[in-house]
Design a protein around this motif. Structure first.
Motif, PDB file in Angstrom:
ATOM      1  N   UNK A 129       0.954  -1.508   0.305  1.00 32.24           N
ATOM      2  CA  UNK A 129       0.009   0.164   0.058  1.00 32.24           C
ATOM      3  C   UNK A 129       0.719   1.269  -0.047  1.00 32.24           C
ATOM      4  N   UNK A 130       0.251   2.334  -0.136  1.00 35.16           N
ATOM      5  CA  UNK A 130       1.099   2.691  -0.610  1.00 35.16           C
ATOM      6  C   UNK A 130      -0.659   4.476   0.558  1.00 35.16           C
ATOM      7  N   UNK A 131       0.161   4.569   1.294  1.00 34.96           N
ATOM      8  CA  UNK A 131      -0.836   5.260   2.680  1.00 34.96           C
ATOM      9  C   UNK A 131      -0.013   7.210   2.643  1.00 34.96           C
ATOM     10  N   UNK A 132      -1.261   8.170   2.143  1.00 33.52           N
ATOM     11  CA  UNK A 132      -1.481  10.030   1.788  1.00 33.52           C
ATOM     12  C   UNK A 132      -2.070   9.815   3.232  1.00 33.52           C
ATOM     13  N   UNK A 133      -1.325  10.530   4.031  1.00 33.43           N
ATOM     14  CA  UNK A 133      -1.695  11.057   5.883  1.00 33.43           C
ATOM     15  C   UNK A 133      -1.937  13.182   4.704  1.00 33.43           C
ATOM     16  N   UNK A 134      -3.082  13.224   5.569  1.00 34.33           N
ATOM     17  CA  UNK A 134      -3.733  14.756   5.862  1.00 34.33           C
ATOM     18  C   UNK A 134      -5.036  14.149   7.005  1.00 34.33           C
ATOM     19  N   UNK A 135      -5.410  15.288   7.241  1.00 38.28           N
ATOM     20  CA  UNK A 135      -6.583  15.641   7.867  1.00 38.28           C
ATOM     21  C   UNK A 135      -6.445  14.632   8.038  1.00 38.28           C
ATOM     22  N   UNK A 136      -7.285  13.370   7.425  1.00 38.16           N
ATOM     23  CA  UNK A 136      -7.709  12.140   7.029  1.00 38.16           C
ATOM     24  C   UNK A 136      -6.676  11.158   6.558  1.00 38.16           C
ATOM     25  N   UNK A 137      -6.767  10.007   5.279  1.00 46.21           N
ATOM     26  CA  UNK A 137      -5.352   9.062   4.407  1.00 46.21           C
ATOM     27  C   UNK A 137      -6.576   8.860   3.420  1.00 46.21           C
ATOM     28  N   UNK A 138      -5.521   9.085   2.783  1.00 44.72           N
ATOM     29  CA  UNK A 138      -5.785   8.191   1.157  1.00 44.72           C
ATOM     30  C   UNK A 138      -5.016   6.890   1.252  1.00 44.72           C
ATOM     31  N   UNK A 139      -5.661   5.821   0.931  1.00 46.05           N
ATOM     32  CA  UNK A 139      -4.552   4.641   0.404  1.00 46.05           C
ATOM     33  C   UNK A 139      -5.243   3.894  -0.754  1.00 46.05           C
ATOM     34  N   UNK A 140      -3.967   3.953  -1.343  1.00 51.58           N
ATOM     35  CA  UNK A 140      -3.962   3.255  -2.763  1.00 51.58           C
ATOM     36  C   UNK A 140      -4.739   2.062  -3.203  1.00 51.58           C
ATOM     37  N   UNK A 141      -4.626   1.216  -1.595  1.00 54.91           N
ATOM     38  CA  UNK A 141      -4.667  -0.694  -2.002  1.00 54.91           C
ATOM     39  C   UNK A 141      -6.513  -0.030  -1.738  1.00 54.91           C
ATOM     40  N   UNK A 142      -6.975   0.889  -0.824  1.00 56.78           N
ATOM     41  CA  UNK A 142      -8.568   0.814  -1.150  1.00 56.78           C
ATOM     42  C   UNK A 142      -8.921   1.190  -1.831  1.00 56.78           C
ATOM     43  N   UNK A 143      -8.507   1.849  -2.715  1.00 58.88           N
ATOM     44  CA  UNK A 143      -9.041   2.853  -3.438  1.00 58.88           C
ATOM     45  C   UNK A 143      -8.986   2.005  -4.947  1.00 58.88           C
ATOM     46  N   UNK A 144      -8.094   0.848  -4.666  1.00 57.86           N
ATOM     47  CA  UNK A 144      -8.336   0.323  -5.954  1.00 57.86           C
ATOM     48  C   UNK A 144      -7.041   0.399  -7.153  1.00 57.86           C
ATOM     49  N   UNK A 145      -6.088   1.316  -6.791  1.00 53.89           N
ATOM     50  CA  UNK A 145      -5.126   1.879  -7.612  1.00 53.89           C
ATOM     51  C   UNK A 145      -3.523   1.103  -7.611  1.00 53.89           C
ATOM     52  N   UNK A 146      -3.712   0.546  -6.369  1.00 52.46           N
ATOM     53  CA  UNK A 146      -2.504  -0.521  -6.173  1.00 52.46           C
ATOM     54  C   UNK A 146      -2.850  -2.176  -6.160  1.00 52.46           C
TER      55      UNK A 146
END
Length: 167
Positions: free
Chosen positions: A150-167
């Motif tokens: 996974x690649x997780x971008x952290x901000x006020x919340x997070x964006x997960x590449x695996x959750x979004x199907x990008x990875x």
């Protein structure tokens, strides 16, 4: 110096012994023991199975004023072997090269890695550059046999590449 040849003895000028200099590279892998109590924070017994777990552990990055790019080295059971701060950038970018990410992952004998970086702006939506770096790191990982989970971008919340199907 005289040597025997097919046509008889022949005089050959003496040669100087040559020296060859070789450079050797020795892998250095250091284990650091933290003497203070860390509780369950980064315990080697915890299996990381969801992006939420990673976000909860590394949520402190949302308060940083610079962009940090971190690789979590995992064993075959998704337990942390090492935490590598690959790059500390500026307010809105950090330079990441696959060579630097995988150099330490190979030294720690990682089976897989999870990539983490923060956006100091608080907006976790990945940029075009974030998408491209992730693709390059995933391709490099496929080549050396270390999977990018996974690649997780952290901000006020997070964006997960695996959750979004990008990875």
């Amino acid at each position: 110096m005289t040597i025997d040849t097919l046509f008889g003895p022949a005089e050959v000028p003496a040669t100087k012994p040559r020296t060859i200099k070789l450079k050797t590279i020795k892998a250095v892998y250091e284990t650091i023991t933290v003497a203070e109590g860390t509780g369950n924070y980064l315990s080697s017994k915890i299996r990381y199975t969801s992006p939420t777990q990673v976000f909860d552990t590394f949520a402190f990055l949302k308060d940083e004023t610079k962009e940090y790019f971190i690789a979590l080295h995992l064993d075959g059971k998704n337990r942390i072997l090492a935490v590598d701060i690959c790059s500390i950038g500026s307010l809105n970018q950090s330079i990441v090269h696959p060579r630097e990410v995988y150099k330490t992952a190979l030294l720690s004998s990682a089976a897989a890695i999870i990539l983490i970086h923060n956006h100091p702006s608080g907006d976790p939506i990945p940029s075009t550059e974030d998408m491209e770096v992730t693709r390059r790191l995933r391709d490099a990982g496929d080549l050396v046999g270390i999977k990018v989970l996974d690649h997780i971008v952290i901000g006020d919340s997070y964006y997960s590449f695996s959750e979004r199907g990008v990875i």
